[in-house]
Design a protein around this motif. Sequence first.
Motif, PDB file in Angstrom:
ATOM      1  N   ILE A 103       0.762  -1.077   0.038  1.00 54.09           N
ATOM      2  CA  ILE A 103       0.045  -0.010  -0.007  1.00 54.09           C
ATOM      3  C   ILE A 103       0.916   1.235   0.054  1.00 54.09           C
ATOM      4  CG2 ILE A 103      -1.707   1.351   1.617  1.00 54.09           C
ATOM      5  CD1 ILE A 103      -2.774  -1.197   2.483  1.00 54.09           C
ATOM      6  N   ALA A 104       1.790   1.312   0.865  1.00 56.84           N
ATOM      7  CA  ALA A 104       2.727   2.452   0.991  1.00 56.84           C
ATOM      8  C   ALA A 104       3.551   2.565  -0.439  1.00 56.84           C
ATOM      9  CB  ALA A 104       3.794   2.347   1.968  1.00 56.84           C
ATOM     10  N   ASP A 105       4.073   1.552  -1.173  1.00 52.72           N
ATOM     11  CA  ASP A 105       4.794   1.638  -2.381  1.00 52.72           C
ATOM     12  C   ASP A 105       3.590   2.052  -3.425  1.00 52.72           C
ATOM     13  OD1 ASP A 105       7.106   0.563  -0.943  1.00 52.72           O
ATOM     14  OD2 ASP A 105       6.943  -1.160  -1.783  1.00 52.72           O
ATOM     15  N   PHE A 106       2.471   1.731  -3.344  1.00 54.56           N
ATOM     16  CA  PHE A 106       1.600   2.206  -4.301  1.00 54.56           C
ATOM     17  C   PHE A 106       1.301   3.531  -4.137  1.00 54.56           C
ATOM     18  CE2 PHE A 106      -3.036   2.295  -6.134  1.00 54.56           C
ATOM     19  CZ  PHE A 106      -2.598   1.613  -7.371  1.00 54.56           C
ATOM     20  N   LEU A 107       1.082   4.098  -3.187  1.00 57.72           N
ATOM     21  CA  LEU A 107       0.552   5.359  -2.906  1.00 57.72           C
ATOM     22  C   LEU A 107       1.806   6.443  -2.926  1.00 57.72           C
ATOM     23  CD1 LEU A 107      -1.521   5.111   0.251  1.00 57.72           C
ATOM     24  CD2 LEU A 107      -2.373   5.442  -2.304  1.00 57.72           C
ATOM     25  N   THR A 108       2.982   5.981  -2.712  1.00 52.31           N
ATOM     26  CA  THR A 108       4.203   6.919  -2.557  1.00 52.31           C
ATOM     27  C   THR A 108       4.338   7.614  -4.031  1.00 52.31           C
ATOM     28  OG1 THR A 108       5.241   5.662  -1.097  1.00 52.31           O
ATOM     29  CG2 THR A 108       6.685   7.107  -2.607  1.00 52.31           C
ATOM     30  N   PRO A 109       4.247   7.343  -5.184  1.00 47.27           N
ATOM     31  CA  PRO A 109       4.158   8.035  -6.342  1.00 47.27           C
ATOM     32  C   PRO A 109       2.986   9.292  -6.397  1.00 47.27           C
ATOM     33  CG  PRO A 109       4.170   6.058  -6.963  1.00 47.27           C
ATOM     34  CD  PRO A 109       3.953   5.751  -5.529  1.00 47.27           C
ATOM     35  N   LEU A 110       1.882   9.100  -5.636  1.00 49.63           N
ATOM     36  CA  LEU A 110       1.206  10.052  -5.398  1.00 49.63           C
ATOM     37  C   LEU A 110       1.570  11.056  -4.324  1.00 49.63           C
ATOM     38  CD1 LEU A 110      -2.313   8.039  -5.406  1.00 49.63           C
ATOM     39  CD2 LEU A 110      -1.315   9.256  -7.432  1.00 49.63           C
ATOM     40  N   THR A 111       1.983  10.585  -3.483  1.00 54.98           N
ATOM     41  CA  THR A 111       2.137  11.692  -2.287  1.00 54.98           C
ATOM     42  C   THR A 111       3.518  12.339  -2.456  1.00 54.98           C
ATOM     43  OG1 THR A 111       3.468   9.979  -0.996  1.00 54.98           O
ATOM     44  CG2 THR A 111       0.952  10.214  -0.498  1.00 54.98           C
ATOM     45  N   THR A 112       4.381  11.774  -3.253  1.00 52.26           N
ATOM     46  CA  THR A 112       5.574  12.593  -3.391  1.00 52.26           C
ATOM     47  C   THR A 112       5.372  13.529  -4.625  1.00 52.26           C
ATOM     48  OG1 THR A 112       6.126  10.911  -5.109  1.00 52.26           O
ATOM     49  CG2 THR A 112       7.364  10.874  -2.723  1.00 52.26           C
ATOM     50  N   ALA A 113       4.209  13.305  -5.498  1.00 50.81           N
ATOM     51  CA  ALA A 113       3.816  14.343  -6.575  1.00 50.81           C
ATOM     52  C   ALA A 113       2.780  15.482  -6.057  1.00 50.81           C
ATOM     53  CB  ALA A 113       3.401  13.580  -7.654  1.00 50.81           C
ATOM     54  N   GLY A 114       2.504  15.257  -4.657  1.00 54.97           N
ATOM     55  CA  GLY A 114       1.835  16.276  -4.068  1.00 54.97           C
ATOM     56  C   GLY A 114       0.127  16.135  -4.308  1.00 54.97           C
ATOM     57  N   VAL A 115      -0.070  14.763  -4.680  1.00 53.79           N
ATOM     58  CA  VAL A 115      -1.241  14.439  -5.089  1.00 53.79           C
ATOM     59  C   VAL A 115      -1.960  13.997  -3.817  1.00 53.79           C
ATOM     60  CG1 VAL A 115      -3.207  12.800  -6.296  1.00 53.79           C
ATOM     61  CG2 VAL A 115      -0.946  13.946  -7.383  1.00 53.79           C
ATOM     62  N   GLU A 130      -1.113   3.842   4.371  1.00 53.67           N
ATOM     63  CA  GLU A 130      -1.242   5.088   3.855  1.00 53.67           C
ATOM     64  C   GLU A 130      -0.378   6.272   4.767  1.00 53.67           C
ATOM     65  OE1 GLU A 130      -5.797   5.688   3.044  1.00 53.67           O
ATOM     66  OE2 GLU A 130      -5.638   4.492   4.932  1.00 53.67           O
ATOM     67  N   LEU A 131      -0.367   6.061   6.167  1.00 62.63           N
ATOM     68  CA  LEU A 131       0.513   7.123   6.811  1.00 62.63           C
ATOM     69  C   LEU A 131       1.899   6.994   6.491  1.00 62.63           C
ATOM     70  CD1 LEU A 131      -1.476   6.922  10.082  1.00 62.63           C
ATOM     71  CD2 LEU A 131      -1.494   8.788   8.440  1.00 62.63           C
ATOM     72  N   ARG A 132       2.338   5.775   6.193  1.00 58.40           N
ATOM     73  CA  ARG A 132       3.821   5.770   5.673  1.00 58.40           C
ATOM     74  C   ARG A 132       3.961   6.517   4.505  1.00 58.40           C
ATOM     75  NH1 ARG A 132       4.554  -0.857   6.806  1.00 58.40           N
ATOM     76  NH2 ARG A 132       4.879  -0.663   9.095  1.00 58.40           N
ATOM     77  N   ALA A 133       3.115   6.418   3.346  1.00 59.21           N
ATOM     78  CA  ALA A 133       3.321   7.249   2.272  1.00 59.21           C
ATOM     79  C   ALA A 133       3.187   8.674   2.483  1.00 59.21           C
ATOM     80  CB  ALA A 133       2.382   6.640   1.295  1.00 59.21           C
ATOM     81  N   VAL A 134       2.490   9.008   3.277  1.00 58.63           N
ATOM     82  CA  VAL A 134       2.055  10.457   3.436  1.00 58.63           C
ATOM     83  C   VAL A 134       3.045  11.028   4.554  1.00 58.63           C
ATOM     84  CG1 VAL A 134       0.453  12.085   4.506  1.00 58.63           C
ATOM     85  CG2 VAL A 134      -0.531  10.290   3.201  1.00 58.63           C
TER      86      VAL A 134
END
Length: 329
Positions: A103-115, A130-134
């Motif tokens: 989940i963290a890996d899947f979301l990381t491209p979003l959070t690092t792009a500011g999405v 989720e919190l790991r990615a955010v």
Amino acid sequence: MRGYQPPDALEFPRFAGIRTFMRLPHVSTAEGMDVAIVGLPFDTGATFRVGARFGPEAIRSASVLLRPYHPFLGVHLFEHLSIVDYGDAPVAPGFIEDSLRRIADFLTPLTTAGVIPIGLGGDHSVLLGELRAVAAAYGPVALVQFDSHPDTWDAYFGHRYTHGTVVRRAAEEGLIRPEHSIQVGLRGPLYGPADWQAARDLGLEILSAAEVRALGLDAVVRRILRRVGDRPTFLSVDIDFFDPAYAPGTGTPEVGGFASWEGLALLRGLAGLPMVGADVVEVLPAYDPGGITALLAANVVYEVLALLAVRRREGMPGIALLGGRPEGL
């Protein structure tokens, strides 16, 4: 603003097409968007009923009833936000720690792009991924949690990763700022006073359901906003915050909860909340024969989108700009 948005319901009927949230385009890149709806179909962190892996599908199906203009906040979502359905994280059923990493890996491209990701659960254990990615993008965040349970056990049957331990793990990993976090709506029978005291010991503020009613909704909104301040915030809504009369389809229901209008009113009061992520979790369609739980969850996401649209309309900092990191955080 012309970003990603659904087709016109007067040109393409709402009951047709592949099921995405609000019939949004399914986009798998992190470009050209402000907000991404993400399915998190994992439920083997649950300790009672399982089946929330089917929650994202049910929420998406119910969301076709939603329309783009929010009358109470006076905002048109797609005039201010470019929103997509990013699809589902590739979880590993039965393997919680692996699934959290996925989940963290899947979301990381979003959070690092500011999405800004908005997750559709899945049981509440998905929050840790989720919190790991955010937190990787913003640092530790304030957590605003609407829930009947604090999820701060240390372990369950000797296991440290379940939906009942997720907030403790998040605090231990430094993903949240407990001194600026708050849990709202706690209720139900406990094993002992330590069940709630554990949250306080971590530094979280808690408001029981009884305290919410004694204070009144407006006062609770002010308390949440004061607690968070201008810090990057993750908003997590466990559907069991609502009374089972309004949300029967959930894994660990607790009576004495809130009506749907009360929960929506609390959310609408949070205009200005500097959200960098959100979710709605614990929707279990097998116990939701009329589909009212999924419909309520879809409306919770709609309220979150409206809050983000208001923040963008008012020019407040803390929401992603197309193609860049958020400003003011």
